[in-house]
Design a protein around this motif. Sequence first.
Motif, short mmCIF file in Angstrom:
data_model
loop_
_atom_site.label_atom_id
_atom_site.label_comp_id
_atom_site.label_asym_id
_atom_site.label_seq_id
_atom_site.Cartn_x
_atom_site.Cartn_y
_atom_site.Cartn_z
N ASP A 59 0.80 -1.20 0.00
CA ASP A 59 0.00 0.00 0.00
C ASP A 59 0.85 1.27 0.00
O ASP A 59 0.58 2.23 -0.73
N GLU A 60 1.90 1.24 0.81
CA GLU A 60 2.73 2.43 0.98
C GLU A 60 3.41 2.82 -0.34
O GLU A 60 3.37 3.98 -0.77
N GLN A 61 3.99 1.81 -0.99
CA GLN A 61 4.67 2.06 -2.26
C GLN A 61 3.69 2.55 -3.31
O GLN A 61 3.98 3.45 -4.10
N LEU A 62 2.49 1.96 -3.28
CA LEU A 62 1.45 2.33 -4.23
C LEU A 62 1.07 3.80 -4.06
O LEU A 62 1.00 4.56 -5.03
N THR A 63 0.86 4.20 -2.81
CA THR A 63 0.44 5.58 -2.54
C THR A 63 1.51 6.56 -3.04
O THR A 63 1.19 7.56 -3.68
N HIS A 73 2.87 11.96 -10.62
CA HIS A 73 2.38 11.71 -11.97
C HIS A 73 3.53 11.83 -12.96
O HIS A 73 4.51 12.51 -12.70
N GLY A 74 3.41 11.18 -14.06
CA GLY A 74 4.40 11.34 -15.13
C GLY A 74 5.74 10.72 -14.82
O GLY A 74 6.78 11.26 -15.20
N LEU A 75 5.74 9.58 -14.12
CA LEU A 75 7.01 8.89 -13.88
C LEU A 75 7.53 8.35 -15.22
O LEU A 75 6.76 7.80 -16.01
N THR A 76 8.83 8.51 -15.44
CA THR A 76 9.39 8.00 -16.70
C THR A 76 9.45 6.48 -16.65
O THR A 76 9.19 5.80 -17.64
N GLY A 77 9.83 5.94 -15.51
CA GLY A 77 9.94 4.49 -15.43
C GLY A 77 10.49 4.03 -14.10
O GLY A 77 10.77 4.83 -13.20
N SER A 78 10.67 2.70 -14.01
CA SER A 78 11.17 2.13 -12.76
C SER A 78 12.46 1.35 -13.01
O SER A 78 12.67 0.79 -14.09
N LYS A 96 6.64 -9.83 -8.70
CA LYS A 96 5.67 -8.96 -8.00
C LYS A 96 5.96 -7.49 -8.33
O LYS A 96 5.04 -6.71 -8.55
N ALA A 97 7.24 -7.14 -8.34
CA ALA A 97 7.61 -5.75 -8.62
C ALA A 97 7.21 -5.36 -10.05
O ALA A 97 6.73 -4.25 -10.29
N ILE A 98 7.36 -6.30 -10.97
CA ILE A 98 6.97 -6.02 -12.36
C ILE A 98 5.44 -5.85 -12.44
O ILE A 98 4.93 -4.92 -13.07
N ALA A 99 4.72 -6.73 -11.75
CA ALA A 99 3.25 -6.65 -11.74
C ALA A 99 2.81 -5.31 -11.13
O ALA A 99 1.87 -4.67 -11.62
N PHE A 100 3.52 -4.90 -10.10
CA PHE A 100 3.23 -3.63 -9.43
C PHE A 100 3.35 -2.44 -10.40
O PHE A 100 2.45 -1.61 -10.51
N THR A 101 4.47 -2.40 -11.12
CA THR A 101 4.66 -1.27 -12.05
C THR A 101 3.67 -1.35 -13.21
O THR A 101 3.18 -0.33 -13.66
N ILE A 110 12.29 0.37 -16.75
CA ILE A 110 13.52 0.73 -17.49
C ILE A 110 14.45 -0.47 -17.51
O ILE A 110 15.09 -0.76 -18.51
N GLY A 111 14.51 -1.20 -16.42
CA GLY A 111 15.31 -2.41 -16.40
C GLY A 111 15.56 -2.95 -15.01
O GLY A 111 15.13 -2.37 -14.02
N ILE A 112 16.28 -4.09 -14.99
CA ILE A 112 16.61 -4.73 -13.72
C ILE A 112 18.09 -4.58 -13.43
O ILE A 112 18.93 -4.81 -14.31
N VAL A 113 18.41 -4.22 -12.20
CA VAL A 113 19.81 -4.23 -11.75
C VAL A 113 19.96 -5.39 -10.78
O VAL A 113 19.18 -5.53 -9.85
N GLU A 114 20.96 -6.21 -11.03
CA GLU A 114 21.21 -7.30 -10.10
C GLU A 114 22.36 -6.89 -9.18
O GLU A 114 23.46 -6.59 -9.65
#
Length: 288
Positions: free
Chosen positions: A156-160, A166-171, A187-192, A200-204
């Motif tokens: 919930d917190e992350q969602l809020t 507004h207008g986020l370029t990406g995650s 889950k993180a992908i589903a969230f975005t 934008i991509g994944i960092v390992e």
Amino acid sequence: MAYKQDYKALAQRMKEIQEMQKKVAQNMARIKHKLVVLSGKGGVGKSFVTASLATALASKGYKVGVFDADIHGPSIPKMLGLKEGTGLYATFNGIQPAVGALGVKVVSIGLLIPSEDTPVIWRGPMKTGAIRQLLAEVDWGELDILLIDLPPGTGDEQLTIAQLIHGLTGSVIVTIPSEVSKVVVKKAIAFTNRLNIPVIGIVENMTYFECPDGTKHYIFGKGAAEELAKEFKINYLGGVPIDPRIREANDAGQVFFLEYPDSPASKAFLDIANKVIEYLKQHEETSN
Ligand SMILES: Nc1ncnc2c1ncn2[C@@H]1O[C@H](COP(=O)(O)OP(=O)(O)OP(=O)(O)O)[C@@H](O)[C@H]1O
Ligand SMILES: [Mg+2]
């Protein structure tokens, strides 16, 4: 009678929130690119990745800011070299961010509390209220890229918070190479996706540990993040090795990227920064 007064107070509060949200939108519209950094679970090095990506981008001449939205574990100020006791102050133009390594502007709840040992005991609405107010009132000045370090998780917190901007370029999704993290990344992908934020991509992080004789040990497993990137057709931005000097530098309030510029981890961040810039340029072309 009391009922009527409650209603009036509620209506007034709603109006205040709407006005604040309008201010957030106006303030954020001045920043070219807003990126959220998230991880499905805690302790994977999200804040370290945020701080290092910020310095790597700044080293390439970009004007960068970091908003530390993790109220309970604000570690960003230290990782960007801000001394204990650094605070935020207000001018007629709004709240002024602190300035960390390579001119990276920093706003964090950590800069508002008296000491790093002070726990922040706030319930959900208070947290979102504080974040909303900061987003509305910070005077970032001219900024190319704002990195937002979200609290760990996809609740919930992350969602809020993500919905406030507004207008986020990406995650940018941060993970470690274990099998368990695969589930969390999904889950993180589903969230975005749910929020219509492009990935934008994944960092390992913590990809491998290199012994002094040069042999690489893939302590948590090998290839999980790359496999996920392929499966979901998203960019694999790169892997950052385990380096004990990272923890030492972070604990000591040193900026790892500046202290060890020739380390494999710092080089990995320059590479990740290049890939992020490439994505942002493409985004600019398609949105023009
Ligand atoms: N590649 C690495 N090698 C060695 N230590 C690392 C590495 N990345 C992060 N660390 C260390 O691991 C710890 C956790 O990192 P960090 O605080 O960035 O994680 P986080 O995901 O933001 O955690 P939280 O969920 O608490 O916000 C820190 O002590 C940090 O210095
Ligand atoms: Mg963190």
